[in-house]
Motif scaffolding. Structure first.
Motif, PDB file in Angstrom:
ATOM      1  N   PRO A  22    -145.936  17.075  -8.829  1.00 23.57           N
ATOM      2  CA  PRO A  22    -146.221  17.982  -7.779  1.00 23.57           C
ATOM      3  C   PRO A  22    -145.015  18.155  -6.904  1.00 23.57           C
ATOM      4  CG  PRO A  22    -147.641  16.093  -7.790  1.00 23.57           C
ATOM      5  CD  PRO A  22    -146.466  15.688  -8.813  1.00 23.57           C
ATOM      6  N   LYS A  23    -144.827  19.146  -6.169  1.00 26.17           N
ATOM      7  CA  LYS A  23    -143.548  19.593  -5.254  1.00 26.17           C
ATOM      8  C   LYS A  23    -143.526  18.478  -4.172  1.00 26.17           C
ATOM      9  CE  LYS A  23    -143.864  24.443  -5.900  1.00 26.17           C
ATOM     10  NZ  LYS A  23    -143.901  25.784  -5.317  1.00 26.17           N
ATOM     11  N   GLU A  24    -144.689  17.833  -3.948  1.00 23.71           N
ATOM     12  CA  GLU A  24    -144.626  16.985  -2.649  1.00 23.71           C
ATOM     13  C   GLU A  24    -143.868  15.545  -3.110  1.00 23.71           C
ATOM     14  OE1 GLU A  24    -147.174  18.616  -3.681  1.00 23.71           O
ATOM     15  OE2 GLU A  24    -147.623  19.753  -1.858  1.00 23.71           O
ATOM     16  N   LEU A  25    -144.188  15.142  -4.410  1.00 21.42           N
ATOM     17  CA  LEU A  25    -143.623  14.062  -4.851  1.00 21.42           C
ATOM     18  C   LEU A  25    -142.131  14.338  -5.210  1.00 21.42           C
ATOM     19  CD1 LEU A  25    -143.645  11.190  -6.370  1.00 21.42           C
ATOM     20  CD2 LEU A  25    -144.147  12.388  -8.554  1.00 21.42           C
ATOM     21  N   VAL A  26    -141.484  15.376  -5.711  1.00 24.11           N
ATOM     22  CA  VAL A  26    -140.186  15.827  -5.692  1.00 24.11           C
ATOM     23  C   VAL A  26    -139.522  15.609  -4.540  1.00 24.11           C
ATOM     24  CG1 VAL A  26    -138.732  17.719  -6.325  1.00 24.11           C
ATOM     25  CG2 VAL A  26    -140.616  17.367  -7.956  1.00 24.11           C
ATOM     26  N   ILE A  27    -140.196  15.995  -3.134  1.00 22.36           N
ATOM     27  CA  ILE A  27    -139.545  15.977  -2.037  1.00 22.36           C
ATOM     28  C   ILE A  27    -139.352  14.690  -1.591  1.00 22.36           C
ATOM     29  CG2 ILE A  27    -140.199  16.501   0.498  1.00 22.36           C
ATOM     30  CD1 ILE A  27    -141.390  19.104  -0.360  1.00 22.36           C
ATOM     31  N   GLU A  28    -140.493  13.703  -1.767  1.00 21.84           N
ATOM     32  CA  GLU A  28    -140.494  12.396  -1.410  1.00 21.84           C
ATOM     33  C   GLU A  28    -139.270  11.671  -2.288  1.00 21.84           C
ATOM     34  OE1 GLU A  28    -144.326  10.797  -1.939  1.00 21.84           O
ATOM     35  OE2 GLU A  28    -145.147  11.707  -0.213  1.00 21.84           O
ATOM     36  N   LYS A  29    -139.371  11.902  -3.636  1.00 21.33           N
ATOM     37  CA  LYS A  29    -138.097  11.261  -4.305  1.00 21.33           C
ATOM     38  C   LYS A  29    -136.825  11.540  -4.281  1.00 21.33           C
ATOM     39  CE  LYS A  29    -140.733   8.733  -7.500  1.00 21.33           C
ATOM     40  NZ  LYS A  29    -140.370   7.319  -7.960  1.00 21.33           N
ATOM     41  N   LEU A  30    -136.599  13.019  -3.815  1.00 23.71           N
ATOM     42  CA  LEU A  30    -135.177  13.443  -3.775  1.00 23.71           C
ATOM     43  C   LEU A  30    -134.811  13.359  -2.271  1.00 23.71           C
ATOM     44  CD1 LEU A  30    -136.099  14.486  -6.579  1.00 23.71           C
ATOM     45  CD2 LEU A  30    -134.434  16.239  -6.248  1.00 23.71           C
ATOM     46  N   TRP A  31    -135.730  13.696  -1.442  1.00 30.83           N
ATOM     47  CA  TRP A  31    -135.376  13.702   0.109  1.00 30.83           C
ATOM     48  C   TRP A  31    -135.702  12.733   1.017  1.00 30.83           C
ATOM     49  CZ3 TRP A  31    -135.928  18.287  -2.765  1.00 30.83           C
ATOM     50  CH2 TRP A  31    -134.884  19.144  -2.804  1.00 30.83           C
ATOM     51  N   SER A  65    -137.821  13.632   5.510  1.00 25.50           N
ATOM     52  CA  SER A  65    -137.130  14.841   5.152  1.00 25.50           C
ATOM     53  C   SER A  65    -137.765  16.200   5.956  1.00 25.50           C
ATOM     54  CB  SER A  65    -136.686  15.121   3.634  1.00 25.50           C
ATOM     55  OG  SER A  65    -136.054  16.428   3.788  1.00 25.50           O
ATOM     56  N   GLU A  66    -137.011  16.985   6.102  1.00 25.77           N
ATOM     57  CA  GLU A  66    -137.813  18.502   6.375  1.00 25.77           C
ATOM     58  C   GLU A  66    -137.545  19.333   5.366  1.00 25.77           C
ATOM     59  OE1 GLU A  66    -135.584  19.793   9.986  1.00 25.77           O
ATOM     60  OE2 GLU A  66    -136.456  18.165  11.406  1.00 25.77           O
ATOM     61  N   ALA A  67    -137.143  18.816   4.211  1.00 27.72           N
ATOM     62  CA  ALA A  67    -137.254  19.701   3.095  1.00 27.72           C
ATOM     63  C   ALA A  67    -138.636  20.382   2.762  1.00 27.72           C
ATOM     64  CB  ALA A  67    -136.906  19.064   1.691  1.00 27.72           C
ATOM     65  N   GLU A  68    -138.814  21.309   2.246  1.00 22.89           N
ATOM     66  CA  GLU A  68    -139.926  22.218   2.186  1.00 22.89           C
ATOM     67  C   GLU A  68    -140.096  22.520   0.543  1.00 22.89           C
ATOM     68  OE1 GLU A  68    -140.004  25.435   4.763  1.00 22.89           O
ATOM     69  OE2 GLU A  68    -140.334  24.298   6.429  1.00 22.89           O
ATOM     70  N   HIS A  69    -141.182  23.296   0.370  1.00 25.21           N
ATOM     71  CA  HIS A  69    -141.410  23.531  -1.231  1.00 25.21           C
ATOM     72  C   HIS A  69    -140.221  24.440  -2.012  1.00 25.21           C
ATOM     73  CE1 HIS A  69    -146.082  22.606  -1.460  1.00 25.21           C
ATOM     74  NE2 HIS A  69    -145.278  21.495  -1.168  1.00 25.21           N
ATOM     75  N   ASN A  70    -139.912  25.345  -0.891  1.00 22.85           N
ATOM     76  CA  ASN A  70    -138.702  26.312  -1.234  1.00 22.85           C
ATOM     77  C   ASN A  70    -137.494  25.685  -1.778  1.00 22.85           C
ATOM     78  OD1 ASN A  70    -138.240  25.764   1.443  1.00 22.85           O
ATOM     79  ND2 ASN A  70    -137.053  27.828   1.613  1.00 22.85           N
ATOM     80  N   ASN A  71    -137.107  24.451  -1.153  1.00 18.53           N
ATOM     81  CA  ASN A  71    -136.402  23.792  -1.588  1.00 18.53           C
ATOM     82  C   ASN A  71    -136.139  23.186  -2.697  1.00 18.53           C
ATOM     83  OD1 ASN A  71    -136.511  22.979   1.591  1.00 18.53           O
ATOM     84  ND2 ASN A  71    -134.441  23.104   1.028  1.00 18.53           N
ATOM     85  N   VAL A  72    -137.534  22.728  -3.393  1.00 17.69           N
ATOM     86  CA  VAL A  72    -137.755  22.437  -4.572  1.00 17.69           C
ATOM     87  C   VAL A  72    -137.729  23.585  -5.570  1.00 17.69           C
ATOM     88  CG1 VAL A  72    -139.361  21.310  -6.149  1.00 17.69           C
ATOM     89  CG2 VAL A  72    -139.339  20.591  -3.868  1.00 17.69           C
ATOM     90  N   GLU A  73    -138.292  24.684  -5.340  1.00 19.61           N
ATOM     91  CA  GLU A  73    -138.145  25.830  -6.092  1.00 19.61           C
ATOM     92  C   GLU A  73    -136.852  26.286  -6.362  1.00 19.61           C
ATOM     93  OE1 GLU A  73    -140.542  28.668  -3.785  1.00 19.61           O
ATOM     94  OE2 GLU A  73    -142.459  27.387  -4.148  1.00 19.61           O
ATOM     95  N   VAL A  74    -135.854  26.251  -5.376  1.00 21.78           N
ATOM     96  CA  VAL A  74    -134.168  26.363  -5.518  1.00 21.78           C
ATOM     97  C   VAL A  74    -133.662  25.668  -6.641  1.00 21.78           C
ATOM     98  CG1 VAL A  74    -132.143  26.527  -4.557  1.00 21.78           C
ATOM     99  CG2 VAL A  74    -134.023  27.305  -3.196  1.00 21.78           C
TER     100      VAL A  74
END
Length: 226
Positions: A172-181, A185-194
């Protein structure tokens, strides 16, 4: 690869954090048993390094609570105690390994690699991850296919590492954000998409059969094209 370090000695914690980051690990630090337990129960870590002598809640109690809640994350106990009884107590409480202070950096790193291998990850002795026709070196940030290779930036490497390690599951995108940022973090789904877009282009540049498939509304999964 994300590590939770629970150590109340600030200088030691800072030194270990720098060492681990230099070796391409993502590190969150906690300085007491309560915050350590709260972080550990999130289930987002690949490994926990846990001191036994902690304020608020001792490390053994933290460990027992982690296991009671069904968290199977590998745990390495870190302590100044070297008595056999302390080691037995720790291991019986659910620890995967035990290292007494003072210790050599190389020994700690080796024990981390061993604990992660026991977890079932596909790390080789050269710190490589393999999937399909590609090989990722998480230390050098180098992605290879046969004789071809390309350099990744850190976030790209961390993302591809996560996808490889979860190769049978949708990530999930949420897991990517938690693991990487991280949590805050204020990172959002579009950060993952990039970064997914960056990785797709680099896989294509290597003519790899590995593709990142989007599972609409959920996340991503690695697949090998026929």
């Amino acid at each position: 690869m994300k590590i939770l370090l629970v150590e109340d000695e600030i200088h030691l914690s800072e030194a270990l954090t720098q060492i681990l980051k230099k070796n391409k690990y993502i590190v969150d630090a906690a300085y007491d048993g309560i915050s350590g337990l709260d972080n550990a129960l999130s289930g987002i870590y690949d490994l926990i390094i846990l001191d036994i002598m902690l304020p608020e809640i001792d490390g053994i109690s933290v460990l027992k609570n982690i296991r009671k809640e069904g968290i199977s994350t590998p745990v390495i106990l870190l302590t100044a105690k070297g008595e056999i009884s302390d080691k037995v107590t720790g291991l019986d409480s659910g620890a995967d390994d035990y290292i007494a202070k003072p210790f050599a950096t190389e020994e700690l790193l080796a024990r981390i690699r061993a604990a992660l291998r026991r977890k079932g990850e596909v790390l080789t002795d050269n710190n490589n991850l393999k999937f399909g026709d590609i090989e990722l070196n998480v230390s050098s940030l180098k992605l290879c296919k046969g004789d071809k290779h390309i350099k990744l930036i850190l976030k790209e490497c961390q993302l591809l590492e996560l996808l490889i390690l979860r190769n049978t599951s949708v990530t999930p995108k949420e897991l990517v954000i938690e693991k990487l940022w991280g949590f805050d973090s204020e990172a959002e789904h579009n950060n993952v998409e990039v970064y997914i877009s960056f990785l797709r282009k680099k896989l294509a540049s290597l003519d790899s059969k590995v593709s990142i498939t989007t599972v609409r509304g959920v996340g991503y999964i690695l697949e090998v094209k026929p």
